[in-house]
Design an enzyme around this catalytic site. Structure first.
Site, PDB file in Angstrom:
ATOM      1  N   GLY A   6       0.761  -1.247   0.000  1.00  0.00           N
ATOM      2  CA  GLY A   6       0.000   0.000   0.000  1.00  0.00           C
ATOM      3  C   GLY A   6       0.783   1.283   0.000  1.00  0.00           C
ATOM      4  O   GLY A   6       0.199   2.359  -0.198  1.00  0.00           O
ATOM      5  N   GLU A  14       4.072  -6.702   1.959  1.00  0.00           N
ATOM      6  CA  GLU A  14       3.632  -7.108   0.614  1.00  0.00           C
ATOM      7  C   GLU A  14       3.610  -5.907  -0.325  1.00  0.00           C
ATOM      8  O   GLU A  14       2.563  -5.558  -0.867  1.00  0.00           O
ATOM      9  CB  GLU A  14       2.204  -7.675   0.680  1.00  0.00           C
ATOM     10  N   PRO A  15       4.734  -5.243  -0.534  1.00  0.00           N
ATOM     11  CA  PRO A  15       4.694  -4.049  -1.382  1.00  0.00           C
ATOM     12  C   PRO A  15       4.607  -4.385  -2.874  1.00  0.00           C
ATOM     13  O   PRO A  15       5.228  -5.346  -3.326  1.00  0.00           O
ATOM     14  CB  PRO A  15       6.033  -3.374  -1.077  1.00  0.00           C
ATOM     15  N   GLY A  16       3.837  -3.629  -3.587  1.00  0.00           N
ATOM     16  CA  GLY A  16       3.765  -3.784  -5.041  1.00  0.00           C
ATOM     17  C   GLY A  16       4.202  -2.486  -5.714  1.00  0.00           C
ATOM     18  O   GLY A  16       5.316  -2.355  -6.204  1.00  0.00           O
ATOM     19  N   ARG A  36      -5.056   2.471 -15.790  1.00  0.00           N
ATOM     20  CA  ARG A  36      -5.263   3.205 -14.545  1.00  0.00           C
ATOM     21  C   ARG A  36      -6.104   4.471 -14.722  1.00  0.00           C
ATOM     22  O   ARG A  36      -7.011   4.715 -13.912  1.00  0.00           O
ATOM     23  CB  ARG A  36      -3.929   3.532 -13.865  1.00  0.00           C
ATOM     24  N   TYR A  87      -9.448   4.246 -12.609  1.00  0.00           N
ATOM     25  CA  TYR A  87      -9.468   4.987 -11.341  1.00  0.00           C
ATOM     26  C   TYR A  87      -9.387   6.502 -11.528  1.00  0.00           C
ATOM     27  O   TYR A  87      -9.075   7.204 -10.566  1.00  0.00           O
ATOM     28  CB  TYR A  87      -8.262   4.643 -10.450  1.00  0.00           C
ATOM     29  N   CYS A 112     -12.149   2.483 -29.073  1.00  0.00           N
ATOM     30  CA  CYS A 112     -13.477   3.054 -29.272  1.00  0.00           C
ATOM     31  C   CYS A 112     -14.267   3.103 -27.970  1.00  0.00           C
ATOM     32  O   CYS A 112     -15.211   2.343 -27.759  1.00  0.00           O
ATOM     33  CB  CYS A 112     -14.221   2.252 -30.325  1.00  0.00           C
ATOM     34  N   GLU A 113     -13.836   3.959 -27.063  1.00  0.00           N
ATOM     35  CA  GLU A 113     -14.506   4.190 -25.780  1.00  0.00           C
ATOM     36  C   GLU A 113     -14.195   5.622 -25.385  1.00  0.00           C
ATOM     37  O   GLU A 113     -13.040   6.046 -25.489  1.00  0.00           O
ATOM     38  CB  GLU A 113     -13.914   3.297 -24.660  1.00  0.00           C
TER      39      GLU A 113
HETATM   40  C1  LIG Z   1      -2.400  -5.466  -4.405  1.00  0.00           C
HETATM   41  C2  LIG Z   1      -2.008  -6.011  -3.101  1.00  0.00           C
HETATM   42  C3  LIG Z   1      -0.794  -5.628  -2.508  1.00  0.00           C
HETATM   43  C4  LIG Z   1       0.119  -4.586  -3.105  1.00  0.00           C
HETATM   44  O1  LIG Z   1      -0.406  -3.317  -3.011  1.00  0.00           O
HETATM   45  P1  LIG Z   1       0.467  -2.024  -3.424  1.00  0.00           P
HETATM   46  O2  LIG Z   1      -0.433  -0.895  -3.151  1.00  0.00           O
HETATM   47  O3  LIG Z   1       0.793  -2.185  -4.867  1.00  0.00           O
HETATM   48  O4  LIG Z   1       1.683  -2.023  -2.564  1.00  0.00           O
HETATM   49  C5  LIG Z   1      -0.449  -6.226  -1.312  1.00  0.00           C
HETATM   50  N1  LIG Z   1      -1.246  -7.150  -0.726  1.00  0.00           N
HETATM   51  C6  LIG Z   1      -2.422  -7.526  -1.270  1.00  0.00           C
HETATM   52  C7  LIG Z   1      -3.246  -8.543  -0.578  1.00  0.00           C
HETATM   53  C8  LIG Z   1      -2.839  -6.967  -2.459  1.00  0.00           C
HETATM   54  O5  LIG Z   1      -4.012  -7.331  -2.984  1.00  0.00           O
END
Ligand SMILES: *Cc1c(COP(=O)(O)O)cnc(C)c1O
Length: 430
Positions: free
Chosen positions: A243, A288-290, A327, A331, A358-359
């Protein structure tokens, strides 16, 4: 001031990825093209790894943000674990030789088949999101003669103050077990013979620029862990989810919390709590960083096809579209747009940057001042997270190619999809 990042910046009036000029990669690979910086990727991962060093902690990269095998491989070799949300994502981890013992499996809808696959590879933990899922997992594990390690994804009901589509920890969201039901759900889990209660997790939302909501969620998890311990249910890990946000370059946006500051606050809080309640016995911490690992490591390059001027709006029509980068359409996300070679001598105008799909929802950026001509290349900045992974083939458009730049070296890590590949699995009936 153009929005640039340390690894995507101008030298002699030309936008570079590290030391590679972007016009050079466009000449070779065309557009739309995702370009990633290896140094940026390693820098972002190392910020987490360094803050965790010397501790029992694991960084599980949330690979739905960007699951290109080359990226997974670089991170796996740097020691990353992975947060997966499907069986397909587990196959990607295995394809790069990633360690299943560092894999956690999130998501509200895990199928029997996905559970089997994950159990057969002995993944570290299932992050379970409902009572029904607990029972299904117990049955599947039992049928395989295994015990599944589980964590409950608890919904702490804190407001992450982000876009409603990326808030996940409120009562109104589909994710997780409600905070007030968590104790009962843990008791149910502890009574199931083929489950091993291992931890607790939460994930309250995405693109959080302030860590206060994350620390608030941590306090709620701590409260639950203490309550469970009194009943003899001892948890071995605490998973903070992902997050942490990044800057997209929008005027007035708050700076994101530095990863080291956030992790420092998490560890200080946890250490104080463990000293006070558990004689300092540590607990494993998982992140759990993305987005904060890959978001600013990539740009999407796109070529201007046409300029279309109107009474109310001017459109800069480019060759990338919502199918390449969803995105903004999904969003209303704000993405920075930078010319790869800024022009002088062309008058600037206000444009919406839109694709050929076409949107009416097919736009990448709105109300931007650009000096552009057809044939110019634009960079959509900080497009490394939730870019190609969300791409589709809508309008029978092949997905973009992806390259990784490492200094002055360029690696093609995904070939451009050709339209004939898109219907190769279809059949006509006659
Ligand atoms: C998408 C997700 C993440 C990563 O979120 P980011 O905002 O990209 O860091 C971590 N944990 C879970 C369960 C997710 O669904």
């Amino acid at each position: 001031m153009p929005h640039t990042t340390p690894h995507f910046s101008y030298h002699d009036g030309v936008l570079h990825a590290e030391s590679t000029p972007l016009p050079q990669v466009v000449a070779e690979y065309g557009t739309p093209l995702y370009v990633y910086s290896k140094a940026a990727l390693l820098g972002n991962f190392d910020a987490y790894a360094d803050a965790c060093s010397g501790r029992d902690a694991l960084v599980c990269y949330a690979m739905k943000a960007n699951s290109n095998l080359a990226i997974l491989d670089i991170l796996a070799r740097r020691g990353a674990g992975f947060d997966i949300v499907s069986g397909g994502e587990l196959l990607r981890v295995l394809a790069v030789g990633g360690d299943p013992q560092k894999v956690i499996f999130s998501g509200v809808g895990k199928s029997v088949e996905e559970m089997r696959l994950a159990l057969s590879h002995d993944i570290l933990c299932f992050n379970v999101e409902s009572i029904a899922e607990l029972h299904r997992l117990n049955e599947v594990a039992g049928s395989m003669g295994k015990k599944a390690r589980i964590s409950l994804r608890v919904n702490p009901n804190v407001d992450p103050k982000t876009h409603p589509y990326i808030a996940t920890g409120l009562k109104a969201n589909k994710f997780g077990v409600a905070f007030d039901d968590a104790l009962d759900t843990y008791r149910a889990a502890a009574a199931l013979p083929h489950l091993e209660v291992a931890g607790i997790d939460c994930h309250i939302g995405s693109q959080l620029l302030d860590d206060a909501p994350l620390l608030e969620a941590l306090d709620k998890l701590i409260e639950l862990i203490d309550d469970l311990a009194l009943e003899g249910i001892v948890l071995h890990h605490l998973d903070m989810g992902g997050g942490v946000g990044i800057n997209y370059g929008e005027v007035g946006e708050a700076p994101p919390v530095p990863v080291s500051d956030y992790l420092g606050r998490v560890f200080r809080r946890i250490d104080a709590w463990r000293r006070e309640k558990y004689d300092g016995a540590p607990i494993k911490v998982i992140f759990e960083p993305g987005r904060s690992i890959v978001g600013d490591t990539g740009v999407l390059l796109t070529t201007v096809e046409y300029l279309k001027k109107g009474d109310e709006k001017n459109f800069c029509i480019v060759d990338a579209a919502m199918n390449d980068l969803m995105r903004p359409a999904l969003y209303q996300a704000w993405m920075g747009v930078q010319p790869v070679q800024p022009r002088s001598g062309v008058s600037a105008d206000l444009y919406d940057v839109v694709g050929p799909v076409c949107e009416s929802g097919d736009w990448l950026a709105r109300d931007r001042i650009l000096s552009a001509e057809p044939g110019d290349v634009l960079a959509i900045m900080s497009a490394g997270a939730y870019g190609l992974t969300m791409a589709s083939n809508y309008n029978t458009r092949g997905r973009a190619a992806e390259i990784i730049v490492d200094g002055g070296t360029v690696h093609l890590v995904r070939e451009r999809e050709q339209p004939v590949q898109l219907f190769a699995q279809e059949k006509v009936i006659r």
